[in-house]
Write an enzyme that holds these catalytic residues in place. Structure first.
Site, PDB file in Angstrom:
ATOM      1  N   ASP A 195      40.535  50.919   6.282  1.00 38.80           N
ATOM      2  CA  ASP A 195      39.270  50.305   5.980  1.00 38.80           C
ATOM      3  C   ASP A 195      39.283  48.860   5.517  1.00 38.80           C
ATOM      4  O   ASP A 195      39.911  48.595   4.572  1.00 38.80           O
ATOM      5  CB  ASP A 195      38.766  51.378   4.815  1.00 38.80           C
ATOM      6  N   ASP A 205      34.366  50.306   2.047  1.00 35.53           N
ATOM      7  CA  ASP A 205      33.276  51.392   1.803  1.00 35.53           C
ATOM      8  C   ASP A 205      33.920  52.815   1.952  1.00 35.53           C
ATOM      9  O   ASP A 205      33.365  53.746   2.153  1.00 35.53           O
ATOM     10  CB  ASP A 205      32.115  51.098   2.882  1.00 35.53           C
ATOM     11  N   ASP A 243      37.508  51.344   9.984  1.00 39.26           N
ATOM     12  CA  ASP A 243      36.701  50.337  10.847  1.00 39.26           C
ATOM     13  C   ASP A 243      37.419  49.742  11.677  1.00 39.26           C
ATOM     14  O   ASP A 243      38.867  49.559  11.610  1.00 39.26           O
ATOM     15  CB  ASP A 243      35.925  49.728  10.217  1.00 39.26           C
ATOM     16  N   ASP A 288      38.016  57.006  24.269  1.00 39.75           N
ATOM     17  CA  ASP A 288      37.631  58.257  24.534  1.00 39.75           C
ATOM     18  C   ASP A 288      36.273  58.425  25.020  1.00 39.75           C
ATOM     19  O   ASP A 288      35.241  58.012  24.483  1.00 39.75           O
ATOM     20  CB  ASP A 288      37.510  58.809  23.102  1.00 39.75           C
ATOM     21  N   ASP A 297      36.956  63.733  27.067  1.00 42.36           N
ATOM     22  CA  ASP A 297      36.929  65.088  26.238  1.00 42.36           C
ATOM     23  C   ASP A 297      36.618  66.195  26.806  1.00 42.36           C
ATOM     24  O   ASP A 297      35.563  66.231  27.729  1.00 42.36           O
ATOM     25  CB  ASP A 297      35.956  64.741  25.204  1.00 42.36           C
ATOM     26  N   HIS A 336      44.012  64.514  16.657  1.00 36.11           N
ATOM     27  CA  HIS A 336      42.900  64.753  15.682  1.00 36.11           C
ATOM     28  C   HIS A 336      42.297  65.953  15.449  1.00 36.11           C
ATOM     29  O   HIS A 336      41.823  66.312  14.500  1.00 36.11           O
ATOM     30  CB  HIS A 336      41.915  63.922  16.213  1.00 36.11           C
ATOM     31  N   ASP A 337      42.755  66.847  16.325  1.00 34.73           N
ATOM     32  CA  ASP A 337      42.199  68.459  16.239  1.00 34.73           C
ATOM     33  C   ASP A 337      43.405  69.182  15.808  1.00 34.73           C
ATOM     34  O   ASP A 337      43.242  70.509  15.790  1.00 34.73           O
ATOM     35  CB  ASP A 337      41.786  69.019  17.566  1.00 34.73           C
TER      36      ASP A 337
END
Length: 558
Positions: free
Chosen positions: A22, A26, A30, A99, A205, A328-329
């Site tokens: 980041d 925040d 990003d 992706d 995906d 990520h899964d």
């Protein structure tokens, strides 16, 4: 003669931008944050980045609910930031794979909003709508018994259109109607738009779900995902993928990577064979070995024989594999397949050895190169993953579990949040991920496991990854060589050879927490050690190999 291609020789690094770095405090990762950390990727030695979705999105499923395929979600930055990221990557000779989500959009997408409001208009048939029946009380009944991958019915009733729409994932992710040529045109146009900007390919995906059976018949209620026989590898899937290939990828060197739920070896060969529409496919058989009797939301037993048999079948049966243990899964591999306490370094590096020496394209997920571990989630309120939350609530409502406490061990083993805790850069507040409050808590062990500490300690998981990536880059046998498994029935040792012409590499791994002794007739006494995860290993092998817990050795035969 082998066909040399960049994506076969590449090591791919997956970035989940929301949790990577980041830049503005925040608490939300990003694109400028990614740019700030590119030196880490260059030093690691990776060749390609797979970037999880950064498109405009309401973020109900962390970006896989796209509301505009040609815009950047403001929390990630701007299109100028994205352009700079691509430029910075290419300056470092690192490619970029985006992706793409072709099966569904967000309910916030303009296409869906216009489809629900004007059934007879241009977008009326962009999604899969059905009227359905009513029950004795006059209430709407779903059109069939299909279930969502996230739990519950795959149908949602829309009051505005007064019809049901199909969503194989979250209720906010309606499935596109690929039977409609206009949908195919729109998705092809979106992909070509990004290719024209200079990217190097797509990870597609859940792309095997695009085709649904004619008439949408009921599914077998005994299937883990009811109805999947009618929407996985459906009747027109090759027609759709062939069209994508011809209109997007043909004539380019862009890579086409398909994520394929419930993929079997036969279909994988068709998807990636000489005339197949895809270059690579992700299958998930090996990361289902620890499923229990209730499937994914249960923890079962597995052993090395299971893992070897599964990996061997795909190595032997598919010309080129996608190699991964994490994404990520998926939960963290050292917590899942290794020992994340006593032998964290040793088992994390043993997994790295498998990943980077088998035949195929390796995918390293952010933090995997550090040996990052699963987290803790004391209550369901601590869980952000919509998939986990919905399934746990349904299990409780159905009486299959009493409360969260009775399934907490499964959640902590399985939830996708394990992979989404922030990247651990150093031992400052929030692991150096952000100066603010992170969107999801940092793993408590960040003072011990982080990039800065890994760069200081010897040996380290990170330095071992760097050594293996470098070894793969300069050893053609580890890329294009043949594969042969040895000692398939050994409950501790995973041993195989990679051979290309007169170049031969032997990989020996004790994948257990006990010492292992073996006479390896495949190993020449004059072989030279290329890499090991223990430091005090002689350059040539003894007649009998004595391997300590999770010890790895990679030898070059004379």
């Amino acid at each position: 003669m082998r066909e040399r291609t960049w994506w076969k020789e590449a090591v791919v690094y997956q970035i989940y931008p929301k949790s990577f770095s980041d830049s503005d405090g925040d608490g939300f990762g990003d694109l400028p944050g990614v740019i700030e950390r590119l030196d880490h990727l260059e030093r690691l030695g990776v060749d390609c980045v797979w970037l999880n979705p950064v498109y405009e999105s309401p973020q109900r499923d962390n970006g896989y609910d796209v509301s505009d395929y040609r815009a950047i979600y403001p929390e990630f930055g701007t299109m100028d930031d994205w352009d700079r990221l691509l430029e910075e990557l290419h300056e470092r000779d690192i490619r970029l794979v985006m992706d793409m989500v072709p099966n569904h959009t967000s309910t916030d997408h303009e296409w869906f909003q216009r489809s629900r409001s004007d059934p007879d208009g241009e977008y009326g048939d962009y999604y899969i709508w059905r009227d359905g029946d009513t029950d004795a009380n006059g209430d709407p009944v779903p059109p069939n018994n299909w279930e969502s991958f996230f739990g519950g019915s795959a149908w949602e009733y829309d009051d505005e259109r007064e019809a049901w729409y199909l969503h194989l994932y979250d209720v906010s992710q309606p499935d596109l109607n690929w039977r409609n040529p206009a949908v195919r045109d729109a998705m092809v146009d979106a992909m070509n738009w990004w290719l024209e900007k200079g990217i190097d390919g797509f990870r597609l995906d859940v792309v095997s779900l695009l085709s649904k059976a004619e008439g949408l018949p009921d599914g077998d209620p005994n299937n883990e995902w009811v109805g999947s026989e009618h929407f996985v590898d459906g009747p027109r899937i090759f027609e759709y993928l062939d069209e994508i290939h011809e209109r997007v990828f043909a004539g380019t060197d862009a890579v086409a990577i398909g994520e394929m739920p419930n993929l079997d070896l036969e279909h994988a060969r068709r998807y990636t064979g000489p005339d197949g529409p895809l270059d690579l496919v992700f299958h998930f058989e090996h990361v289902g070995l620890d499923f229990g009797e209730r499937g994914r939301w249960d923890v079962g037993e597995w052993d090395l024989l299971d893992l070897k048999e599964t990996l061997h079948r795909w190595q032997d049966g598919l010309a080129w594999n996608s190699l991964f243990f994490e994404n990520h899964d998926q939960p963290r591999s050292v917590s899942r397949f290794g020992d994340d306490e006593r032998y964290r370094y040793e088992s994390a590096t043993a997994l790295a050895t498998i990943l980077l020496t088998l035949r195929g394209t390796p995918f390293v997920y952010q933090g995997q190169e550090l040996g990052m571990t699963n987290g803790t989630f004391e209550s369901l309120d601590d869980v952000s993953d919509v998939d986990t939350v919905r399934n746990v609530r349904e299990l409780i409502a159905d009486g299959e579990v009493e409360d969260y406490a009775s399934i907490r061990h499964v959640v902590e083993h399985r939830t996708r949040d394990n992979a989404r805790t922030p990247m651990q850069w150093d031992d400052t507040a929030h692991a150096g991920f952000t100066d603010g409050e992170p969107w999801i808590p940092v793993n408590d062990n960040y003072p011990e496991i982080n990039v800065a500490r890994e760069r200081e300690r010897t040996p380290s998981v990170l330095s071992y990854y760097e050594s293996l990536i470098d070894l793969r880059e300069r050893t053609d046998a580890l890329v294009y060589g043949g594969y042969e498994l040895h000692r398939p029935d050994d409950e501790q040792l995973f041993v195989y050879t990679r051979t290309l012409d007169d170049e031969r590499v032997v990989v020996a791994i004790n994948f257990s927490d006990r010492e292992a002794t073996a006479d390896l007739d495949v190993l020449d006494p004059e072989a030279s050690l290329l890499v090991s995860n223990y430091e005090d290993v002689t350059a040539t092998p003894a007649e009998t190999l004595e391997l300590r817990p999770y010890e790895t050795r990679v030898y070059e035969q004379p």
